[in-house]
Enzyme design. Sequence first.
Site, PDB file in Angstrom:
ATOM      1  N   LYS A  33      -9.388  -0.698  72.659  1.00 43.82           N
ATOM      2  CA  LYS A  33      -8.233  -0.401  71.804  1.00 43.82           C
ATOM      3  C   LYS A  33      -7.147  -1.455  72.024  1.00 43.82           C
ATOM      4  CE  LYS A  33      -5.039   3.405  70.629  1.00 43.82           C
ATOM      5  NZ  LYS A  33      -4.680   4.814  70.856  1.00 43.82           N
ATOM      6  N   SER A  45      -4.175   8.117  66.959  1.00 44.41           N
ATOM      7  CA  SER A  45      -3.956   6.704  66.737  1.00 44.41           C
ATOM      8  C   SER A  45      -5.175   5.835  67.055  1.00 44.41           C
ATOM      9  CB  SER A  45      -2.786   6.248  67.629  1.00 44.41           C
ATOM     10  OG  SER A  45      -3.120   6.357  69.017  1.00 44.41           O
ATOM     11  N   SER A  84      -4.536  11.657  70.289  1.00 43.25           N
ATOM     12  CA  SER A  84      -5.035  10.412  69.703  1.00 43.25           C
ATOM     13  C   SER A  84      -6.444  10.004  70.121  1.00 43.25           C
ATOM     14  CB  SER A  84      -4.079   9.260  70.013  1.00 43.25           C
ATOM     15  OG  SER A  84      -2.896   9.399  69.275  1.00 43.25           O
TER      16      SER A  84
END
Length: 490
Positions: free
Chosen positions: A78, A158, A182
Amino acid sequence: MTDLTDLTLAAALDGLKSKQFSSAEITGAFLQAMEKSRVLNAYVVETPEKAMEMARASDARIAKGEGGRLEGAPLGIKDLYCTKGVRTTACSNILGEFTPTYESTVTQNLWDEGAVMLGKLNMDEFAMGSSNETSRFGPPINPWRRKGDNAGLTPGGSSGGSAAAVSGNLCLAATASDTGGSIRQPASFTGTVGIKPTYGRASRYGMVAFASSLDQAGPIAKTVEDSALLLEIMCSHDPKDSTSLKVETPDWRSDVRKGVKGMKIGIPKEYRIEGLSEEIEALWQQGIAWLKAAGAEIVEISLPHTKYALPAYYIVAPAEASSNLARYDGMRYGARVEGNNLTQTYEASRASGFGKEVQRRLMIGTYVLSSGYYDAYYLRAQKVRAKIFQDFVGAFEQCDAILTPACPSTAFAFGEKSGDPLEMYLMDVFTVTANLAGLPGISVPAGLSASGLPLGLQVIGKALDESACFRVGGVLEDAASFVAKPDRWW
């Protein structure tokens, strides 16, 4: 032979160890898949040269009979984790082309065990969002589609890029992060497994901060076993993070097959929210039945302050964000827009660098921390947070783990909720409580909706009892036998 990109992390590691294929071969297969799947927009930085270099080094170690627990396994990272020499922007314009000179602790743990980096994954800007629509690079697209409908769907947020990449077979597994859901919400939207560990289990050093008392690292993977395997390596005590816990990391992988016989599973009555869809209620009941059949005892519990969790979260998180993001001023790193003086340079850099959702949350955070409103909002939210924690303490006197839906809906189309921030924030209704209380939570795919989209169930454990999450998650995974894959349209 199975397509190498279809393999689970555990199966790939077995194949690498037994030399059925090399790390260079499986890494090459993923790089090809990434090239053909750019329409999914899962990766914001691809690192093919670095990946092949790491893969060849892994193959050399394997040939000598050496190697770590992730030797040769290609993973996605990420874009929240600092990666030395590789651009890291948290998908925000304000970080420009920022390239860290150091490595985050979590990613360093992965490289120390021989993992291979394929690239950096898309996400909501500074991890603020539930649909990945706030990314400066545009949203990643969910590989799943509704039956008879070609509308592009969100993979959640997210960690949308992480979920889309794992679901679309663009990495064996991925790192993600969870501040209010998330990891678990994107996992539910994409038919993958995501776990947020206990707050403090994984180091936050080198993770771009959103809300420091809530942020926690974790993986998104294809199976419960894969998530256990990866989490074991991501977690470690780190003196560079003052909130890092000095605790041993258990053998979670072995917990996945231990079953739930004799365990008490709590069902919180407050999670039966108004307007909960019949499909999700039915899936929840099915999950209860599966656990009962596996030998667990089901008990109804009460978490009375649940209805205050979202309002408290959306005061505490923006307040912490307004403090954390004050460091982005265009001076020492990131993008700068020149003004006539220092103040104007700050204003112009922030106005052009931060997206609308980030600006909205920073304004809320600054407001609730201002002298006239601190007691009325922030202080009260922290008191509510303490009450929510106490609710869980009381509930866990009656049960070993808690079962809830992971999300109030399936994946939705882009633009469907972005016009109404409150409707978007409701996506976190089942997940924020675990963050506010610092507890572990896992989302496991448990079925498909009538429109053919994945639905997940969430298991919340006591602090430092990820083992319970993996035990219950393993039983749910076996009972659900979720083998559905998205039809390839990309």
